[in-house]
Scaffold this active site. Structure first.
Site, PDB file in Angstrom:
ATOM      1  N   PRO A  18       0.825  -1.214   0.000  1.00 57.62           N
ATOM      2  CA  PRO A  18       0.000   0.000   0.000  1.00 57.62           C
ATOM      3  C   PRO A  18       0.860   1.265   0.000  1.00 57.62           C
ATOM      4  CG  PRO A  18      -0.018  -1.075   2.157  1.00 57.62           C
ATOM      5  CD  PRO A  18       0.668  -2.013   1.218  1.00 57.62           C
ATOM      6  N   ARG A  47      -2.521  -5.169   8.611  1.00 61.60           N
ATOM      7  CA  ARG A  47      -1.088  -4.883   8.492  1.00 61.60           C
ATOM      8  C   ARG A  47      -0.549  -4.449   9.852  1.00 61.60           C
ATOM      9  NH1 ARG A  47       2.802  -0.751   5.077  1.00 61.60           N
ATOM     10  NH2 ARG A  47       3.693  -2.469   3.938  1.00 61.60           N
ATOM     11  N   GLN A  99      -6.990  -0.689   1.394  1.00 64.40           N
ATOM     12  CA  GLN A  99      -6.459  -0.495   2.752  1.00 64.40           C
ATOM     13  C   GLN A  99      -7.259   0.606   3.450  1.00 64.40           C
ATOM     14  OE1 GLN A  99      -2.656   1.416   3.945  1.00 64.40           O
ATOM     15  NE2 GLN A  99      -2.128  -0.580   4.805  1.00 64.40           N
ATOM     16  N   HIS A 144      -5.369  -1.036   8.352  1.00 62.43           N
ATOM     17  CA  HIS A 144      -4.021  -0.488   8.583  1.00 62.43           C
ATOM     18  C   HIS A 144      -3.762  -0.429  10.090  1.00 62.43           C
ATOM     19  CE1 HIS A 144      -0.304   1.337   7.985  1.00 62.43           C
ATOM     20  NE2 HIS A 144      -0.617   2.312   7.149  1.00 62.43           N
ATOM     21  N   GLY A 145      -3.054  -1.443  10.561  1.00 60.16           N
ATOM     22  CA  GLY A 145      -2.714  -1.486  11.981  1.00 60.16           C
ATOM     23  C   GLY A 145      -1.231  -1.234  12.194  1.00 60.16           C
ATOM     24  N   GLY A 190       9.231  -5.119   3.111  1.00 56.63           N
ATOM     25  CA  GLY A 190      10.393  -4.362   3.585  1.00 56.63           C
ATOM     26  C   GLY A 190      11.646  -4.753   2.836  1.00 56.63           C
ATOM     27  N   GLY A 241       7.120  -2.225  -2.318  1.00 52.55           N
ATOM     28  CA  GLY A 241       6.624  -0.856  -2.383  1.00 52.55           C
ATOM     29  C   GLY A 241       7.412  -0.054  -3.405  1.00 52.55           C
ATOM     30  N   THR A 281       0.440   5.565  -0.219  1.00 55.14           N
ATOM     31  CA  THR A 281      -0.303   6.821  -0.308  1.00 55.14           C
ATOM     32  C   THR A 281       0.282   7.681  -1.413  1.00 55.14           C
ATOM     33  OG1 THR A 281      -0.956   6.774   1.979  1.00 55.14           O
ATOM     34  CG2 THR A 281      -0.755   8.955   0.985  1.00 55.14           C
ATOM     35  N   TYR A 292      -0.072   4.801  12.691  1.00 56.43           N
ATOM     36  CA  TYR A 292      -1.422   5.392  12.618  1.00 56.43           C
ATOM     37  C   TYR A 292      -2.287   4.892  13.788  1.00 56.43           C
ATOM     38  CZ  TYR A 292       0.378   7.002   8.223  1.00 56.43           C
ATOM     39  OH  TYR A 292       1.163   7.630   7.282  1.00 56.43           O
TER      40      TYR A 292
HETATM   41  C1  LIG Z   1       5.046   7.087  -0.994  1.00 56.69           C
HETATM   42  C2  LIG Z   1       4.764   6.008  -0.002  1.00 56.69           C
HETATM   43  C3  LIG Z   1       3.500   5.947   0.560  1.00 56.69           C
HETATM   44  C4  LIG Z   1       3.186   4.942   1.475  1.00 56.69           C
HETATM   45  N1  LIG Z   1       1.909   4.850   1.969  1.00 56.69           N
HETATM   46  C5  LIG Z   1       1.537   3.777   2.718  1.00 56.69           C
HETATM   47  C6  LIG Z   1       0.176   3.560   3.040  1.00 56.69           C
HETATM   48  O1  LIG Z   1      -0.740   4.292   2.642  1.00 56.69           O
HETATM   49  N2  LIG Z   1      -0.118   2.475   3.803  1.00 56.69           N
HETATM   50  C7  LIG Z   1       0.853   1.614   4.243  1.00 56.69           C
HETATM   51  O2  LIG Z   1       0.535   0.635   4.938  1.00 56.69           O
HETATM   52  N3  LIG Z   1       2.162   1.800   3.925  1.00 56.69           N
HETATM   53  C8  LIG Z   1       2.508   2.841   3.147  1.00 56.69           C
HETATM   54  N4  LIG Z   1       3.814   2.977   2.744  1.00 56.69           N
HETATM   55  C9  LIG Z   1       4.815   1.977   3.132  1.00 56.69           C
HETATM   56  C10 LIG Z   1       4.997   0.937   2.020  1.00 56.69           C
HETATM   57  O3  LIG Z   1       3.827   0.140   1.900  1.00 56.69           O
HETATM   58  C11 LIG Z   1       6.171   0.000   2.333  1.00 56.69           C
HETATM   59  O4  LIG Z   1       5.977  -0.543   3.613  1.00 56.69           O
HETATM   60  C12 LIG Z   1       7.527   0.708   2.294  1.00 56.69           C
HETATM   61  O5  LIG Z   1       7.694   1.399   1.073  1.00 56.69           O
HETATM   62  C13 LIG Z   1       8.660  -0.299   2.453  1.00 56.69           C
HETATM   63  O6  LIG Z   1       8.612  -1.263   1.431  1.00 56.69           O
HETATM   64  P1  LIG Z   1       9.720  -1.284   0.264  1.00 56.69           P
HETATM   65  O7  LIG Z   1      11.045  -1.481   0.937  1.00 56.69           O
HETATM   66  O8  LIG Z   1       9.348  -2.426  -0.631  1.00 56.69           O
HETATM   67  O9  LIG Z   1       9.626   0.047  -0.427  1.00 56.69           O
HETATM   68  C14 LIG Z   1       4.168   3.984   1.850  1.00 56.69           C
HETATM   69  C15 LIG Z   1       5.443   4.072   1.283  1.00 56.69           C
HETATM   70  C16 LIG Z   1       5.732   5.037   0.345  1.00 56.69           C
HETATM   71  C17 LIG Z   1       7.097   5.051  -0.281  1.00 56.69           C
END
Ligand SMILES: Cc1cc2nc3c(=O)[nH]c(=O)nc-3n(C[C@H](O)[C@H](O)[C@H](O)COP(=O)(O)O)c2cc1C
Length: 364
Positions: free
Chosen positions: A26, A232, A104, A179-180, A302, A325, A28, A184
């Site tokens: 997810p 989550r 989410q 979203h836990g 992650g 992500g 944003t 938040y």
């Molecule tokens: C721009 C951006 C917005 C994000 N928004 C959310 C969100 O709305 N909900 C959420 O659970 N995590 C959010 N995350 C966290 C990502 O889901 C993810 O946990 C994070 O990027 C680490 O994963 P990665 O190493 O694959 O990038 C966001 C991350 C980024 C970069």
């Protein structure tokens, strides 16, 4: 491809069949209409991941109420029938490309940067959040001091999550994710230094995770058994990246057992590095602890954009799915690239300058 047999095998979450183990995490993007309506730009953006081979996309955090849930300007909502209807073209676009999509649902709690409905924030206790508002989502400066939630306000949050989930189901989503994580509202309840309540929602880890379990139960009552519901969970937060649960594995056991007893279909864990031990320098990952104590399908997130790491976690049975992500942003066709042994591009944070809205090149 023969190298990645686990990553490209099918698997089920609840009754939902997924064609492989690659999930979009997810994210944003604050690209909805100011009124919280999802739009065509978002439909194009999300459908690219499905055509790129992801079996499942989890949307950005979406607010469930017209009260304290909203965290960001131009964040989408699912608080009304009109907002729910605006998601239908997004869901259809993803389905058309053969993907599945979960919504989410996110309540900001104290981490509010912009809320068009109220001018104060709610939290388990009146504790000013650490850190500063996120620049990527247009924020600057310190967070405001929130007001401690009353029992009535807690009940209304539970109700709003459940109503939002039902709207998501009716809009055609394949599931919802609560979203836990990441600091938040629900995570503020889980966390010892933001929750000083003396009622059944504070104190012990059992009490601190109670609200999340009640939210899952309320959602299940509304949507029935044939709709995927997940949650989550994380240790780290957007405003406190390296936080660890004080009670370590004992606390993890209580959290995952309590959540699993509320009958979700999956648990999604996110860590800075998902394949590293959850506590100190040895032992299980957070994802494997979720599997060990939750006995449910697990999504791990992650820094798993390196397909070898992703494949290894699945092959070691530490997780069932991997969510990517930033690697998905740099490679919306990450699964197809992995399958075809193509080079995975590195994510460049500068694409978020000045803020992390969906860019034109992400929509075709
Ligand atoms: C721009 C951006 C917005 C994000 N928004 C959310 C969100 O709305 N909900 C959420 O659970 N995590 C959010 N995350 C966290 C990502 O889901 C993810 O946990 C994070 O990027 C680490 O994963 P990665 O190493 O694959 O990038 C966001 C991350 C980024 C970069």
């Amino acid at each position: 491809m023969a190298k990645y047999t686990n990553l490209f095998s099918d698997f089920k979450i609840g009754a939902l069949e997924l064609s492989n183990r690659s999930v979009v995490s997810p994210m944003t993007r604050t690209s909805a209409e100011p009124s919280g309506l999802a739009n065509n730009r978002m439909a194009q953006y999300y459908s690219r991941f499905a055509s790129g081979g992801f079996s499942l996309i989890i949307t950005e955090g979406t607010y469930p109420d017209l009260a304290h849930g909203q965290a960001y300007e131009n964040q989408p909502g699912i608080a009304t029938e009109e907002q729910a209807a605006a998601w239908i073209p997004v869901v259809d676009a993803v389905h058309k490309e053969g993907g599945k999509i979960f919504l989410q649902i996110q309540h900001a709690g104290a981490l509010v940067q912009y809320n068009r409905f109220t001018d104060y924030s709610l939290a388990p206790s009146a504790v000013k959040p650490k850190g500063e508002k996120l620049r990527d989502h247009g924020g600057s400066g310190e967070y405001s001091l929130p007001i401690e939630m009353s029992k009535k306000e807690i009940e209304s949050v539970i109700e709003s999550f459940a109503n939002a989930a039902l709207r998501a189901k009716n809009a055609g989503f394949d599931g919802v994710e609560v979203h836990g994580a990441n600091g938040y509202l629900l995570d503020q309840f889980h966390t010892d230094y933001t929750n000083f309540r003396e009622d059944e929602f504070g104190g012990t880890p059992e009490n601190r995770v109670r609200l999340s379990a009640l939210v899952l139960k309320a959602i299940r009552n509304k949507v029935g058994n044939n709709f995927v519901v997940g949650i989550r969970v994380s240790q780290g937060k957007v405003n406190d990246f390296f936080h660890k649960w004080n009670g370590e594995e004992v606390e993890a056991k209580i959290i995952f057992e309590s959540l699993a007893s509320a009958n979700p279909d999956y648990i999604h864990t996110t860590e800075f590095q998902a394949d590293k031990p959850a506590f100190r320098d040895h032992g299980d990952t957070l994802a494997s602890l979720a599997k060990k104590y939750g006995h449910l399908p697990v999504i791990a997130n992650g820094q798993l954009g390196d397909p070898d790491r992703a494949e290894e976690m699945i092959s070691k049975k530490e997780t069932d799915f991997v969510a990517v992500g930033t690697s998905a942003l740099a490679n919306p066709d990450w699964p197809n690239k992995v399958k075809d042994n193509k080079t995975i591009s590195k994510f460049d944070h500068r694409v978020f300058d000045p803020i992390a809205v969906i860019r034109d090149e992400e929509t075709y």
